[in-house]
Design a protein around this motif. Structure first.
Motif, PDB file in Angstrom:
ATOM      1  N   VAL A 135       0.971  -1.231   0.019  1.00 18.55           N
ATOM      2  CA  VAL A 135       0.047  -0.094  -0.124  1.00 18.55           C
ATOM      3  C   VAL A 135       0.797   1.216   0.088  1.00 18.55           C
ATOM      4  N   LEU A 136       1.972   1.120   0.722  1.00 13.44           N
ATOM      5  CA  LEU A 136       2.709   2.348   0.735  1.00 13.44           C
ATOM      6  C   LEU A 136       3.340   2.712  -0.481  1.00 13.44           C
ATOM      7  N   ALA A 137       3.908   1.565  -1.245  1.00 17.85           N
ATOM      8  CA  ALA A 137       4.421   1.478  -2.486  1.00 17.85           C
ATOM      9  C   ALA A 137       3.252   2.305  -3.437  1.00 17.85           C
ATOM     10  N   GLY A 138       2.236   1.854  -3.293  1.00 17.33           N
ATOM     11  CA  GLY A 138       1.001   2.416  -4.117  1.00 17.33           C
ATOM     12  C   GLY A 138       0.908   3.817  -3.984  1.00 17.33           C
ATOM     13  N   LEU A 139       0.956   4.353  -2.715  1.00 13.57           N
ATOM     14  CA  LEU A 139       0.681   5.639  -2.358  1.00 13.57           C
ATOM     15  C   LEU A 139       1.835   6.361  -3.232  1.00 13.57           C
ATOM     16  N   LEU A 140       3.092   6.084  -3.187  1.00 16.73           N
ATOM     17  CA  LEU A 140       4.237   6.599  -3.960  1.00 16.73           C
ATOM     18  C   LEU A 140       4.192   6.547  -5.233  1.00 16.73           C
ATOM     19  N   VAL A 141       3.543   5.427  -5.915  1.00 18.01           N
ATOM     20  CA  VAL A 141       3.326   5.601  -7.250  1.00 18.01           C
ATOM     21  C   VAL A 141       2.192   6.224  -7.677  1.00 18.01           C
ATOM     22  N   GLY A 142       1.358   6.356  -7.046  1.00 15.59           N
ATOM     23  CA  GLY A 142       0.261   7.542  -7.247  1.00 15.59           C
ATOM     24  C   GLY A 142       0.801   8.732  -7.043  1.00 15.59           C
ATOM     25  N   LEU A 143       1.460   9.099  -6.206  1.00 12.53           N
ATOM     26  CA  LEU A 143       2.126  10.578  -6.034  1.00 12.53           C
ATOM     27  C   LEU A 143       3.002  10.825  -7.298  1.00 12.53           C
ATOM     28  N   ALA A 144       3.701   9.738  -7.612  1.00 18.38           N
ATOM     29  CA  ALA A 144       4.710  10.220  -8.756  1.00 18.38           C
ATOM     30  C   ALA A 144       3.897  10.267 -10.077  1.00 18.38           C
ATOM     31  N   SER A 145       2.889   9.479  -9.997  1.00 18.50           N
ATOM     32  CA  SER A 145       1.748   9.497 -11.166  1.00 18.50           C
ATOM     33  C   SER A 145       0.964  10.753 -11.419  1.00 18.50           C
ATOM     34  N   ALA A 146       0.487  11.299 -10.295  1.00 18.73           N
ATOM     35  CA  ALA A 146      -0.074  12.597 -10.177  1.00 18.73           C
ATOM     36  C   ALA A 146       0.983  13.951 -10.544  1.00 18.73           C
ATOM     37  N   THR A 147       2.122  13.701 -10.096  1.00 18.14           N
ATOM     38  CA  THR A 147       2.953  14.731 -10.362  1.00 18.14           C
ATOM     39  C   THR A 147       3.323  14.885 -11.673  1.00 18.14           C
ATOM     40  N   LEU A 148       3.737  13.822 -12.354  1.00 15.94           N
ATOM     41  CA  LEU A 148       3.771  13.591 -13.871  1.00 15.94           C
ATOM     42  C   LEU A 148       2.879  14.386 -14.508  1.00 15.94           C
ATOM     43  N   VAL A 149       1.588  13.889 -14.264  1.00 21.43           N
ATOM     44  CA  VAL A 149       0.398  14.358 -15.270  1.00 21.43           C
ATOM     45  C   VAL A 149       0.182  15.757 -15.066  1.00 21.43           C
ATOM     46  N   THR A 150       0.408  15.994 -13.848  1.00 20.53           N
ATOM     47  CA  THR A 150      -0.340  17.643 -13.456  1.00 20.53           C
ATOM     48  C   THR A 150       0.843  18.587 -13.665  1.00 20.53           C
ATOM     49  N   ARG A 151       1.984  17.984 -13.971  1.00 19.40           N
ATOM     50  CA  ARG A 151       3.233  19.166 -14.161  1.00 19.40           C
ATOM     51  C   ARG A 151       3.534  19.009 -15.848  1.00 19.40           C
ATOM     52  N   ALA A 152       4.244  17.835 -15.935  1.00 19.64           N
ATOM     53  CA  ALA A 152       4.595  17.639 -17.367  1.00 19.64           C
ATOM     54  C   ALA A 152       3.524  17.428 -18.417  1.00 19.64           C
ATOM     55  N   GLY A 153       2.449  17.123 -17.851  1.00 18.01           N
ATOM     56  CA  GLY A 153       1.227  16.779 -18.913  1.00 18.01           C
ATOM     57  C   GLY A 153       0.245  17.895 -18.959  1.00 18.01           C
ATOM     58  N   ARG A 154       0.314  18.919 -18.181  1.00 12.14           N
ATOM     59  CA  ARG A 154      -0.501  19.872 -18.058  1.00 12.14           C
ATOM     60  C   ARG A 154      -0.966  20.627 -19.312  1.00 12.14           C
ATOM     61  N   PRO A 155      -0.079  20.748 -20.255  1.00  8.41           N
ATOM     62  CA  PRO A 155      -0.732  21.299 -21.481  1.00  8.41           C
ATOM     63  C   PRO A 155      -1.383  20.371 -22.302  1.00  8.41           C
ATOM     64  N   TRP A 156      -1.094  19.180 -22.345  1.00 11.35           N
ATOM     65  CA  TRP A 156      -1.746  18.177 -23.119  1.00 11.35           C
ATOM     66  C   TRP A 156      -3.421  17.858 -22.242  1.00 11.35           C
ATOM     67  N   VAL A 157      -3.342  17.851 -20.909  1.00  9.09           N
ATOM     68  CA  VAL A 157      -4.664  17.657 -20.079  1.00  9.09           C
ATOM     69  C   VAL A 157      -5.425  18.931 -20.579  1.00  9.09           C
ATOM     70  N   SER A 158      -5.041  20.074 -20.727  1.00 11.30           N
ATOM     71  CA  SER A 158      -5.551  21.253 -21.108  1.00 11.30           C
ATOM     72  C   SER A 158      -6.380  21.180 -22.560  1.00 11.30           C
ATOM     73  N   ARG A 159      -5.663  20.827 -23.294  1.00  6.75           N
ATOM     74  CA  ARG A 159      -6.213  20.511 -24.622  1.00  6.75           C
ATOM     75  C   ARG A 159      -7.347  19.305 -24.738  1.00  6.75           C
ATOM     76  N   LEU A 160      -6.901  18.613 -24.026  1.00  7.69           N
ATOM     77  CA  LEU A 160      -8.092  17.181 -23.877  1.00  7.69           C
ATOM     78  C   LEU A 160      -9.030  17.764 -23.444  1.00  7.69           C
ATOM     79  N   VAL A 161      -9.072  18.459 -22.185  1.00  6.31           N
ATOM     80  CA  VAL A 161     -10.431  18.971 -21.648  1.00  6.31           C
ATOM     81  C   VAL A 161     -11.117  19.967 -22.591  1.00  6.31           C
ATOM     82  N   GLY A 162     -10.382  20.802 -23.419  1.00  5.46           N
ATOM     83  CA  GLY A 162     -10.864  21.823 -24.176  1.00  5.46           C
ATOM     84  C   GLY A 162     -11.663  20.953 -25.358  1.00  5.46           C
ATOM     85  N   LEU A 163     -11.108  19.672 -25.785  1.00 11.79           N
ATOM     86  CA  LEU A 163     -11.856  18.842 -26.771  1.00 11.79           C
ATOM     87  C   LEU A 163     -13.105  18.213 -26.396  1.00 11.79           C
TER      88      LEU A 163
END
Length: 198
Positions: A143-171
């Motif tokens: 579970v602890l490892a899952g938490l760390l994976v979740g944190l890393a995944s959220a950080t990747l998407v909300t930082r590095a992936g933010r421009p693509w997420v914004s475009r997807l939301v618009g579409l």
């Protein structure tokens, strides 16, 4: 923890029932972030919803990669005499916990857009993660490892992936906003009528 739950009927029933409804309710709450956003309004909740869904997908993909490197057996497989299985058995690896990775990825992604909503999601993710240990499905380190994976995944998407997420939301908004606009209009009319008739 698993033994403490399994040997107390007054605790076992609530925990097993919670585990049955927690994941569907958590998923529904995530989708609700999008549905409760006023059409053509501020896209913050749509960004939170989309980021959360994508982060959970990244987290589950990362878990698959990790589990291929170390296929840790489930507690009930390694310790059958010490583990009380309170949920359906599964044969996939124990480490990291998919439930924890996905739930915390969603929670941390939402937290980026709203502290109060994110905090509620973190509480929900914690309940889901702890229930997996209580049900005998995971070790605490899974579970602890899952938490760390979740944190890393959220950080990747909300930082590095933010421009693509914004475009997807618009579409996606081009499709969802016209469909949800009448629903919102109906809700406003109902709310107005309730104010007229207290």
């Amino acid at each position: 923890m698993n033994d403490g739950v399994a040997t107390r009927d007054w605790l076992e029933d609530p925990v097993t029932r919670l585990s049955d409804v927690a994941v569907p309710l958590y998923a529904l709450a995530t989708v609700a972030l999008w549905l409760l956003t006023r059409p053509y309004g501020n896209p913050r909740w749509k960004l939170a919803c989309c980021s959360a869904v994508l982060a959970s997908g990244v987290g589950l993909a990362a878990n698959q990669a990790i589990s291929h490197l170390w296929a840790r057996p489930r507690p009930f497989t390694d310790h059958p005499l010490l583990t009380h299985v309170l949920a359906a058995r599964t044969t996939d690896p124990s480490f990291p916990s998919d439930h924890a990775a996905a739930a915390f990825a969603i929670a941390f992604a939402v937290l980026v857009f709203s502290r109060w909503a994110g905090a509620l999601f973190v509480v929900g993710a914690t309940l889901i993660a702890v229930s997996r240990i209580a049900l005998g499905m995971h070790y605490p380190t899974d579970v602890l490892a899952g938490l760390l994976v979740g944190l890393a995944s959220a950080t990747l998407v909300t930082r590095a992936g933010r421009p693509w997420v914004s475009r997807l939301v618009g579409l996606v908004s081009r499709v969802s906003d016209p469909l949800l606009r009448p629903v919102w209009g109906g809700m406003r009319r109902v709310a107005s009528s309730l104010r007229v008739f207290p």
